[in-house]
Motif scaffolding. Structure first.
Motif: not given
Length: 400
Positions: A17, A318-320, A360
């Motif tokens: 992260k 990876h996205w959220s 994510y």
């Protein structure tokens, strides 16, 4: 031999992260790792935004302005201040579940690809968010080949329409706030414009316009169009770093040395070029030489989600709703160009997967292309910054 990836969504896998104050990656492993979530998919159901259709205003050279514009510098200061204040003031995300989740313990909040710009803003990537929103709001526009993309030719074999040129979002002063960009800008104006290749291109270009004792004003000849100036009078360029996917690959391949941390410049422009174009030149009496008295310097970049034919689609993290994480297995597959590696395309959960933003989703260039084909929207476009006049003193002599 590749390490076997765990396939149970009860097993933890490592992820990275971002630290949005120090701009470094933090490894989360062991019990702090993430879990695979094999039973959900990225949403693309959200209705596209209203279609934009506006022609961009022309840029005005710095020396043509009556006074220095101070808005860009103030905006930079305000954004930097807001970044730190927001980090201090932001509370921990709520841990409570919605009524629907309480009734159905396995309910996982959906995440739509159009929510990525909002997540970018939470990670202080303001310009990145603006450009991505412009892409979503555009008519369907893309290039079929690399050469067409460079020339601004779309899928119908036609030039990009005026709405596919952005000349207002990216300012040169903002770009130069990033040290790696400023270093390349200095390399261009202090050295690269004088190397043999640049001098050869200058001679070739100036020869097309030579007239005895005439002064060449390229801004006027170009019809006060930056695109025309670039097409006819650009003679040298230098590149700046790499795309988000390349930075991720560099980060993974370089033993996690924190070189891949994305910032707003990465998200907005990725890899891009500074260009130098002739501004003013004066020919001698017998037209055997010209004196280059000044140049224009600017940024030009193609905002696109294009993959190279035959290669795996580039991994963009990876996205959220909370932002971006990197899952090394997915990044490794991208580096190895192995789309067949198992389990690299799954979402992952960081904490309780029922909490909004904790899941994510893997995002690739192909994610945007699939959205574009489904909705018949999504416009690749060309970004120009404003541009700066750089006087050359003493003038450079170019022999014709």
């Amino acid at each position: 031999m590749c390490k076997k990836m765990p396939i149970s969504n009860h097993e933890k896998i490592p992820y990275y992260k971002t630290n949005n104050v120090l701009w470094k990656w933090t490894l989360c492993d062991g019990t702090d790792g993430c879990q695979i979530v094999p039973d959900v998919n990225l949403s693309s159901d959200k209705t596209p935004p209203a279609l934009r259709n506006q022609s961009p205003p022309l840029s005005v050279p710095r020396e043509h302005r009556n006074k220095k514009e101070v808005g860009d510098g103030l905006l930079t200061i305000l954004e930097a201040t807001a970044r730190f204040k927001k980090w201090l003031d932001t509370p921990n995300p709520p841990k409570h579940l919605t009524a629907a989740q309480a009734e159905n313990p396995e309910t996982i909040p959906l995440f739509d690809i159009q929510e990525i710009p909002s997540a970018m803003r939470k990670n202080f990537m303001f310009k990145s968010a603006m450009l991505m929103e412009k892409w979503f709001a555009g008519e369907l526009n893309y290039s079929s080949t690399d050469s067409d993309e460079a020339a601004g030719i779309n899928q119908d074999g036609k030039p990009y329409p005026p709405s596919m040129y952005d000349t207002t979002t990216i300012k040169l002063d903002w770009v130069l706030n990033f040290r790696r960009a400023k270093d390349q800008y200095d390399a261009l104006v202090n050295a690269a414009i004088r190397n043999p290749g640049a001098m050869q291109q200058l001679a070739l270009t100036l020869s097309r316009y030579k007239r005895s004792r005439a002064e060449l004003d390229t801004w006027e000849i170009s019809g006060k169009s930056l695109a025309n100036l670039h097409k006819h009078f650009q003679f040298q360029r230098v590149g700046v770093e790499s795309t988000l996917s390349q930075k991720i690959s560099q980060f993974i391949a370089s033993n996690m040395t924190n070189r891949g941390t994305p910032d707003d410049l990465t998200g907005a422009l990725g890899s891009f070029n500074f260009y130098a174009a002739i501004a003013y030149a004066e020919f001698n009496g017998d037209v055997t030489a010209a004196r280059l008295k000044g140049i224009y310097v600017y940024v030009r970049d193609n905002y696109t989600f294009t993959d190279k034919p035959g290669e795996a689609s580039q991994y963009l993290g990876h996205w959220s709703r909370k932002g971006i994480v990197i899952v090394p297995y997915s990044a490794g597959a991208s580096i190895l160009n192995q789309p067949w590696l198992p389990y690299v395309d799954y979402p992952v959960a960081v904490g309780d997967r029922r909490v909004s933003g904790n899941v994510y989703y893997p995002i690739k260039n192909s994610s945007f292309r699939q959205w574009a084909m489904r909705h018949k929207r999504g416009g690749d476009f060309i970004v120009y910054s404003d541009y700066r006049f750089v006087p050359i003193y003493p003038p450079m002599t170019v022999y014709l």
